[in-house]
Motif scaffolding. Structure first.
Motif, short mmCIF file in Angstrom:
data_model
loop_
_atom_site.label_atom_id
_atom_site.label_comp_id
_atom_site.label_asym_id
_atom_site.label_seq_id
_atom_site.Cartn_x
_atom_site.Cartn_y
_atom_site.Cartn_z
N ALA A 16 0.70 -1.34 -0.07
CA ALA A 16 0.13 -0.15 0.19
C ALA A 16 0.93 1.20 0.11
N LEU A 17 0.48 2.24 -0.72
CA LEU A 17 1.23 3.30 -0.98
C LEU A 17 0.65 4.75 -0.09
N PRO A 18 1.52 5.55 -0.03
CA PRO A 18 1.36 6.80 0.88
C PRO A 18 -0.14 7.21 1.18
N VAL A 19 -0.62 7.55 0.25
CA VAL A 19 -1.92 8.27 0.50
C VAL A 19 -3.07 7.17 0.92
N ARG A 20 -3.04 6.15 0.55
CA ARG A 20 -3.85 5.08 1.11
C ARG A 20 -3.89 4.82 2.61
N GLN A 198 -0.39 8.67 -7.53
CA GLN A 198 -1.72 8.83 -6.91
C GLN A 198 -2.30 10.17 -6.93
N TRP A 199 -3.31 10.44 -7.17
CA TRP A 199 -4.07 11.62 -7.26
C TRP A 199 -5.06 11.74 -6.10
N VAL A 200 -4.87 12.78 -5.13
CA VAL A 200 -5.81 12.64 -3.74
C VAL A 200 -6.14 14.27 -3.46
N PRO A 202 -6.19 16.02 0.19
CA PRO A 202 -5.68 15.83 1.48
C PRO A 202 -6.60 15.57 2.32
N SER A 203 -7.95 16.15 2.25
CA SER A 203 -8.96 15.71 3.24
C SER A 203 -9.70 14.57 3.20
N PHE A 204 -9.48 13.88 1.95
CA PHE A 204 -10.08 12.55 1.77
C PHE A 204 -9.25 11.57 1.52
N PRO A 205 -9.38 10.41 2.53
CA PRO A 205 -8.01 9.50 2.75
C PRO A 205 -7.88 8.37 1.83
N PHE A 206 -8.50 8.40 0.53
CA PHE A 206 -8.28 7.34 -0.40
C PHE A 206 -7.99 7.85 -1.58
N PRO A 207 -7.10 7.18 -2.45
CA PRO A 207 -6.88 7.78 -3.65
C PRO A 207 -7.87 7.75 -4.69
N LEU A 208 -8.03 8.94 -5.51
CA LEU A 208 -9.10 8.89 -6.49
C LEU A 208 -8.69 8.37 -7.68
N PHE A 209 -7.41 8.29 -8.11
CA PHE A 209 -6.86 7.83 -9.24
C PHE A 209 -5.55 7.26 -9.17
#
Length: 342
Positions: A16-20, A198-200, A202-209
């Motif tokens: 698992a990568l950072p923003v996830r 990963q496109w994110v 910051p206020s939403f904790p899951f990758p969008l793409f």
């Protein structure tokens, strides 16, 4: 032995990568309860596009290929550990001060424990940030053969701009580029390089793409695999998740290090945000409020406070409508909370 390599290394490639990992930061969850179940769509690989400021990434023409499921949860058997279940793999993360670490992963085929955890994200993060990490892990393949691996990674917030997905367009999106190099020391001396974008928000904790570009090389051959996924979400779902995560358990965050029993009221807020929290010991405390690009728009002075119940208020009347992230900094620890401004 080579026929076993895909079973060993493909799980490693999906670490698992950072923003996830941010689900462990922004989302208060109850021990042992499922935090979130989300659907991601696998699509044909597309080029990641440009880096820099004010970018526009138009992925609106993506065609659905495969619907997959991701489960985020709190691990009851490990203190301060969060998990992700994806593609038959379970990944485990923890947080040390302002750094998120990956500590283990497992499946039916392989079980790995990090002897040197990998640092995958430092909070809060913003455009231009870079984080380097070295890591090592040991484990078992089919509970019989020992597996050893080590490597290094570099995480860069390399772009910000507008992301266009099927049925969804978002501004103030950050892109995280992770370059990870793995060395396996038993089976054919395999060398693996992975680039993940990963496109994110910051206020939403899951990758969008996200896109994955994986290259594996050993003494016999070289293989390359490319993947792309986007989150099945719309603007209503994003706002619902943020509102739910900030009101769960009466707007009270779980105990995180020095700061506990933190509440943020009202949320959503129109004018004054009232913050209440408990300090377990004397500490230097300050606050920062960040927009969706990770840019701090309000920063308080540093105060030396004694242990006990504390209160603080922030005037958000001048802030535009939207979603923000508020950080409570106490010595070398950080508590984060999404705030909705009406």
């Amino acid at each position: 032995m080579r026929k076993y390599l895909p079973y060993i290394f493909l799980p490693i490639l999906y670490i698992a990568l950072p923003v996830r990992l941010c689900s462990a930061v922004f989302m208060p969850v109850s021990t042992g309860k499922l935090a979130d179940t989300l659907q991601i769509i696998q699509v044909p690989y597309v080029h990641e596009g440009q880096s820099g400021n004010s970018c526009v990434w138009d992925f609106s023409a993506l065609k659905d290929s495969l619907v997959l499921r991701m489960d985020y949860y709190k691990c009851p058997e490990y203190v301060d550990t969060w998990g992700l279940h994806r593609l038959g793999m379970r990944y485990y993360y923890t947080r040390l001060n302002d750094t998120v670490l990956t500590t283990a992963y497992e499946s039916e085929a392989v079980r790995m424990h990090y002897t040197t955890p990998e640092a995958v994200l430092m909070l809060p993060f913003k455009y231009g940030d870079t984080l380097n990490s070295r890591f090592a892990a040991i484990g078992e393949f089919f509970h019989v053969m020992p597996v050893h691996m080590h490597g290094q990674s570099m995480v860069t917030i390399d772009a910000q701009g507008t992301l266009i997905l099927p049925h969804l367009q978002l501004d103030s999106v950050l892109r995280i580029h992770t370059r990870r190099t793995l060395y396996e020391t038993r089976f054919d001396s395999t060398h693996i390089t992975m680039h993940c974008f990963q496109w994110v928000l910051p206020s939403f904790p899951f990758p969008l793409f996200e896109t994955l570009n994986i290259s594996s090389e050993n003494q016999i051959d070289t293989t390359n695999h490319q993947y792309a996924f986007y989150l099945l979400a719309d603007s209503t779902m994003l706002q619902h998740h943020i509102a739910r995560s900030t009101t769960l358990s009466g707007d009270t965050l779980a105990n995180i290090s020095i700061v506990s029993q933190a509440s943020f009221l009202p949320n959503p807020v129109q004018d004054i945000l009232q913050i209440s929290y408990f300090l377990s010991r004397d500490a230097e405390v300050w606050f920062s409020l960040h927009n969706n690009s990770g840019i701090p728009i309000i920063t308080s002075p540093v105060e030396s406070l004694q242990s006990g119940r504390q209160h603080y208020s922030i005037d958000m009347s001048h802030c535009p409508t939207g979603v923000y992230v508020l950080y409570i900094h106490a010595d070398n620890t950080v508590v984060a909370q999404s705030i909705i401004k009406e």
